[in-house]
Scaffold this active site. Sequence first.
Site, PDB file in Angstrom:
ATOM      1  N   THR A   1      -0.201   1.777   6.997  1.00  0.00           N
ATOM      2  CA  THR A   1      -0.112   0.569   6.179  1.00  0.00           C
ATOM      3  C   THR A   1       0.042  -0.639   7.085  1.00  0.00           C
ATOM      4  O   THR A   1       0.754  -0.592   8.082  1.00  0.00           O
ATOM      5  CB  THR A   1       1.057   0.618   5.179  1.00  0.00           C
ATOM      6  OG1 THR A   1       1.140  -0.664   4.533  1.00  0.00           O
ATOM      7  CG2 THR A   1       2.388   0.918   5.842  1.00  0.00           C
TER       8      THR A   1
ATOM      9  N   THR B   1       0.837  -1.197   0.000  1.00  0.00           N
ATOM     10  CA  THR B   1       0.000   0.000   0.000  1.00  0.00           C
ATOM     11  C   THR B   1       0.874   1.250   0.000  1.00  0.00           C
ATOM     12  O   THR B   1       1.986   1.212   0.509  1.00  0.00           O
ATOM     13  CB  THR B   1      -0.853  -0.047   1.290  1.00  0.00           C
ATOM     14  OG1 THR B   1      -1.830  -1.052   1.138  1.00  0.00           O
ATOM     15  CG2 THR B   1      -1.533   1.266   1.605  1.00  0.00           C
TER      16      THR B   1
ATOM     17  N   GLY C   1      -5.238  -4.244   7.766  1.00  0.00           N
ATOM     18  CA  GLY C   1      -6.290  -3.246   7.903  1.00  0.00           C
ATOM     19  C   GLY C   1      -7.329  -3.520   8.973  1.00  0.00           C
ATOM     20  O   GLY C   1      -7.832  -2.585   9.620  1.00  0.00           O
TER      21      GLY C   1
HETATM   22  N1  ASP Z   1      -3.905  -1.556   5.078  1.00  0.00           N
HETATM   23  C1  ASP Z   1      -4.188  -2.158   3.819  1.00  0.00           C
HETATM   24  C2  ASP Z   1      -5.490  -2.927   3.917  1.00  0.00           C
HETATM   25  O1  ASP Z   1      -5.701  -3.593   4.901  1.00  0.00           O
HETATM   26  C3  ASP Z   1      -3.132  -3.111   3.348  1.00  0.00           C
HETATM   27  C4  ASP Z   1      -1.726  -2.575   3.346  1.00  0.00           C
HETATM   28  O2  ASP Z   1      -1.404  -1.638   4.069  1.00  0.00           O
HETATM   29  O3  ASP Z   1      -0.880  -3.106   2.592  1.00  0.00           O
HETATM   30  O4  ASP Z   1      -6.258  -2.894   2.990  1.00  0.00           O
END
Ligand code: ASP
Length: 315
Positions: free
Chosen positions: A226, A175, A229
């Site tokens: 990030t 992300t 989530g």
């Molecule tokens: N936080 C993001 C999600 O859960 C994933 C990520 O940070 O790579 O969608």
Amino acid sequence: MSNYSIAIHGGAGTITPASMTPALEVKYKEALQRAIETGAEILEGGGNALDAVQKTVESLENTPLFNAGKGSVFTKQGRHEMDAAIMCGKTLRAGAVAGVYNVRNPVVLSRAILEFSDHVFMSGYGAEEFARKQNLAFAPEEYFFDALRYKQWSEVRDSDVFMLDHTAGDEKFGTVGAVALDQHGNLAAATSTGGMTNKNYNRIGDTPVIGAGTYANNYTCAISCTGHGEFFLRAVVAYDVSCLMEYKGYSLQEACDKVVMDKLVRLGGEGGLIAVDARGNIAMPFNSEGMYRACKTNAMPAVTAIYKDEVKVVS
Ligand code: ASP
């Protein structure tokens, strides 16, 4: 010149030197460098933080190295379903989008929601229709296809396993996000993601949820998160950092450490965040093995880092 600061991330997860080749490391650092210079140039020229974070995230969305825009991971259905958000710390206006397909730059759509709609958060078909009305760019399914991501997904597609894309096998991606303080004293944050590999379709993570994955307030800080989530949603991570500063008088670093290294860890949430406060201090804490990240200020050239202990805080 007044002060400006910018920090970016390209995802956090099980990112170790052993899982990287020197050539790939160079590629990541070049992409981070390009992105941070994009935002820094805007800030250096007296531009606003909102434009800087948007353009920086667009640059990261356009590289297949990261799990956002072009490089978005595959859902359980084998498609690319994207989330993004942007927030202005001066006005507290925000735009967010969840579960869109084929939108070339979801962060541009979130900015359009902020600027041209009476809403904050749109999802799915309605958000895509709004994007069309705004004449935003769409891209065919092939644009989002990446052989490595396809391989990652193929390994888990028939299971209920879903995972951070940079924790999947040997491929490390992530992300993306940016936070900035401009020379006028305004903060902004933006985040964009394809979510988690093999996520259930219509699953929404923390990224587009204002206060969870993205938040900005001139009074405190700008944050982009990030990580896993589900945990960031439950811990309302971005707003929690801001609240610790506003209500408890924590410094940026103290607030970030409390949330990322203590509260999230106790909950079992892997990941990190980037943050900048109203004085231009930067914090980039993470409780995972690594986090693709970079920062730059008016007084300091760009620094890029991937692993633990490579670079800590700049103030
Ligand atoms: N936080 C993001 C999600 O859960 C994933 C990520 O940070 O790579 O969608």
